[in-house]
Design a protein around this motif. Structure first.
Motif, PDB file in Angstrom:
ATOM      1  N   ALA A 266       7.229  14.662 -19.414  1.00 38.65           N
ATOM      2  CA  ALA A 266       8.438  14.765 -18.957  1.00 38.65           C
ATOM      3  C   ALA A 266       8.833  15.888 -18.255  1.00 38.65           C
ATOM      4  O   ALA A 266       9.439  16.267 -17.278  1.00 38.65           O
ATOM      5  CB  ALA A 266       9.495  14.142 -19.896  1.00 38.65           C
ATOM      6  N   ASN A 267       8.594  16.923 -19.146  1.00 34.48           N
ATOM      7  CA  ASN A 267       9.112  18.386 -18.757  1.00 34.48           C
ATOM      8  C   ASN A 267       8.182  18.686 -17.359  1.00 34.48           C
ATOM      9  O   ASN A 267       8.993  19.253 -16.594  1.00 34.48           O
ATOM     10  CB  ASN A 267       8.683  19.456 -19.901  1.00 34.48           C
ATOM     11  N   LEU A 268       6.858  18.412 -17.244  1.00 30.11           N
ATOM     12  CA  LEU A 268       6.170  18.845 -16.119  1.00 30.11           C
ATOM     13  C   LEU A 268       7.090  18.066 -14.832  1.00 30.11           C
ATOM     14  O   LEU A 268       6.836  18.555 -13.979  1.00 30.11           O
ATOM     15  CB  LEU A 268       4.819  18.402 -16.197  1.00 30.11           C
ATOM     16  N   ALA A 269       7.096  16.858 -15.011  1.00 29.69           N
ATOM     17  CA  ALA A 269       7.515  15.909 -14.021  1.00 29.69           C
ATOM     18  C   ALA A 269       8.860  16.370 -13.353  1.00 29.69           C
ATOM     19  O   ALA A 269       9.011  16.641 -12.273  1.00 29.69           O
ATOM     20  CB  ALA A 269       7.575  14.463 -14.484  1.00 29.69           C
ATOM     21  N   LEU A 270       9.644  17.019 -14.478  1.00 30.03           N
ATOM     22  CA  LEU A 270      10.852  17.414 -14.068  1.00 30.03           C
ATOM     23  C   LEU A 270      10.951  18.467 -13.058  1.00 30.03           C
ATOM     24  O   LEU A 270      11.587  18.649 -12.164  1.00 30.03           O
ATOM     25  CB  LEU A 270      11.780  18.174 -15.350  1.00 30.03           C
ATOM     26  N   HIS A 271       9.892  19.482 -13.136  1.00 28.25           N
ATOM     27  CA  HIS A 271       9.864  20.561 -11.970  1.00 28.25           C
ATOM     28  C   HIS A 271       8.993  20.310 -10.888  1.00 28.25           C
ATOM     29  O   HIS A 271       8.767  21.003 -10.233  1.00 28.25           O
ATOM     30  CB  HIS A 271       9.182  21.820 -13.016  1.00 28.25           C
ATOM     31  N   LEU A 272       8.631  19.064 -10.810  1.00 31.61           N
ATOM     32  CA  LEU A 272       8.083  18.602  -9.455  1.00 31.61           C
ATOM     33  C   LEU A 272       9.020  17.885  -8.744  1.00 31.61           C
ATOM     34  O   LEU A 272       8.648  17.342  -7.536  1.00 31.61           O
ATOM     35  CB  LEU A 272       6.744  17.725 -10.074  1.00 31.61           C
ATOM     36  N   LEU A 273      10.322  17.682  -9.081  1.00 28.83           N
ATOM     37  CA  LEU A 273      11.119  16.770  -8.387  1.00 28.83           C
ATOM     38  C   LEU A 273      12.008  17.683  -7.347  1.00 28.83           C
ATOM     39  O   LEU A 273      12.155  18.903  -7.399  1.00 28.83           O
ATOM     40  CB  LEU A 273      12.306  16.376  -9.529  1.00 28.83           C
ATOM     41  N   ALA A 274      12.433  17.196  -6.309  1.00 27.63           N
ATOM     42  CA  ALA A 274      13.218  17.674  -5.309  1.00 27.63           C
ATOM     43  C   ALA A 274      14.640  18.300  -5.970  1.00 27.63           C
ATOM     44  O   ALA A 274      14.972  17.447  -6.806  1.00 27.63           O
ATOM     45  CB  ALA A 274      13.532  16.678  -4.024  1.00 27.63           C
ATOM     46  N   PRO A 275      15.448  19.043  -5.425  1.00 31.13           N
ATOM     47  CA  PRO A 275      16.713  19.292  -6.007  1.00 31.13           C
ATOM     48  C   PRO A 275      17.716  18.234  -5.601  1.00 31.13           C
ATOM     49  O   PRO A 275      17.502  17.120  -4.676  1.00 31.13           O
ATOM     50  CB  PRO A 275      17.202  20.321  -4.791  1.00 31.13           C
ATOM     51  N   GLY A 276      18.424  17.710  -6.672  1.00 27.96           N
ATOM     52  CA  GLY A 276      19.145  16.368  -6.719  1.00 27.96           C
ATOM     53  C   GLY A 276      18.292  15.283  -7.006  1.00 27.96           C
ATOM     54  O   GLY A 276      18.737  14.094  -6.724  1.00 27.96           O
ATOM     55  N   GLY A 277      17.218  15.546  -7.556  1.00 29.26           N
ATOM     56  CA  GLY A 277      16.141  14.374  -7.788  1.00 29.26           C
ATOM     57  C   GLY A 277      16.614  13.825  -9.181  1.00 29.26           C
ATOM     58  O   GLY A 277      17.742  14.082  -9.916  1.00 29.26           O
TER      59      GLY A 277
END
Length: 299
Positions: free
Chosen positions: A178-189
């Motif tokens: 979950a933590n890794l996926a968070l940082h691959l998201l676009a702003p506002g993701g």
């Protein structure tokens, strides 16, 4: 306390983009590599592995393949990778490119470990049986050997995902995913934590009482996990509980929600479990129609 994602990011290890130079999805593959490199600060490197030719049979003996043949095949793959990087709009000719000779899965996993890689980006085949055999199955085999996260992407993987779904079983590995996926998201993701409850079909009072108690434990567990997440500004985190078999239920929700990425944590299993029993991660990787981020537990 630093979050799991921060421990990966602060390591500053390279992001390894694995390819044999013939993939039809280099734009998505290289874009995914750029995305991870930008998110976690590690340099991007391209790596290929050329499987050695088997020896030829001569009576009861096996004739070794001349070393020159494997070297020629390695050189051809290196040329293919250089060409792919040069002609791809997402490529960069300055990226270091390495081609090794060996078993692809074991060599990639060993090289990622040796280099202290932050993550390995690989392709995921979906179009025909050969794609599934030589794309997805190689990715699966690498994941089983790897001690670093693996991001598997297909041709439709976006340059920056906007919605990631995480299969949350409340293990350390799933929280790290979950933590890794968070940082691959676009702003506002948006990140959705999805817990799959066991399918409840037994009519007995004991089972019903257990199911009710199980449901009561979930809200505080979700709260504990969300408190551990390093959520970037503007990203939304929500939680969902569904019932069913873990992999199909998770993928069904991801499809319904139009997610770009499914993230799962993986556990180290015995050889028998890896080869025979199978896992949620294996079923997700084999059947997902979106990118898959698989994160092994690191502690």
């Amino acid at each position: 306390m630093s979050s799991p994602s921060q421990s990966f990011a602060l390591a500053g290890g390279p992001v390894l983009v694995a390819s044999d130079g013939t993939a039809v999805s280099h734009e998505a593959l290289f874009n995914a590599g750029r995305l991870v490199s930008s998110a976690f600060g590690g340099p991007l490197e391209v790596i290929g592995v050329c499987e050695p030719m088997p020896g030829g049979a001569a009576g009861m003996d096996v004739l070794p393949v001349p070393a020159e043949l494997d070297e020629a095949r390695r050189a051809n793959m290196l040329d293919d990778l250089r060409r792919s990087v040069n002609i791809s709009a997402a490529g960069d000719p300055s990226w270091p490119i390495t081609v090794l000779v060996g078993s692809p899965a074991r060599t990639l996993a060993a090289e990622a470990d040796r280099r202290g890689a932050a993550l390995v980006v690989m392709g995921i085949g979906r179009h025909n049986p050969l794609d599934r055999l030589f794309g997805t199955e190689t990715t699966l085999a690498t994941l089983r050997e790897s001690r670093v996260p693996v991001l598997a992407v297909g041709p439709s993987f976006p340059a920056v995902p906007t919605h990631a779904v995480v299969g949350l079983d409340f293990s350390v590995a799933s929280v790290q995913a979950a933590n890794l996926a968070l940082h691959l998201l676009a702003p506002g993701g948006r990140l959705t934590l999805v817990h799959v409850r066991p399918r409840f079909e037994h009519p007995s009072a004991d089972w019903q009482a257990w199911d009710v108690e199980y449901g009561r434990t979930l809200p505080p567990l979700f709260d504990q996990v969300t408190a551990q997440l390093d959520v970037p500004r503007g990203v939304t985190v929500d939680t969902v509980t569904v019932r069913g078999d873990p992999a199909p239920a998770l993928l069904a929700y991801a499809q319904q929600a139009n997610a770009d990425l499914v993230a799962v944590g993986t556990q180290r299993h015995s050889l028998y479990e890896r080869l025979v029993v199978g896992s949620v991660t294996t079923r997700v990787l084999r059947t997902a129609r979106v990118g898959v981020l698989a994160v092994p537990a690191t502690g």
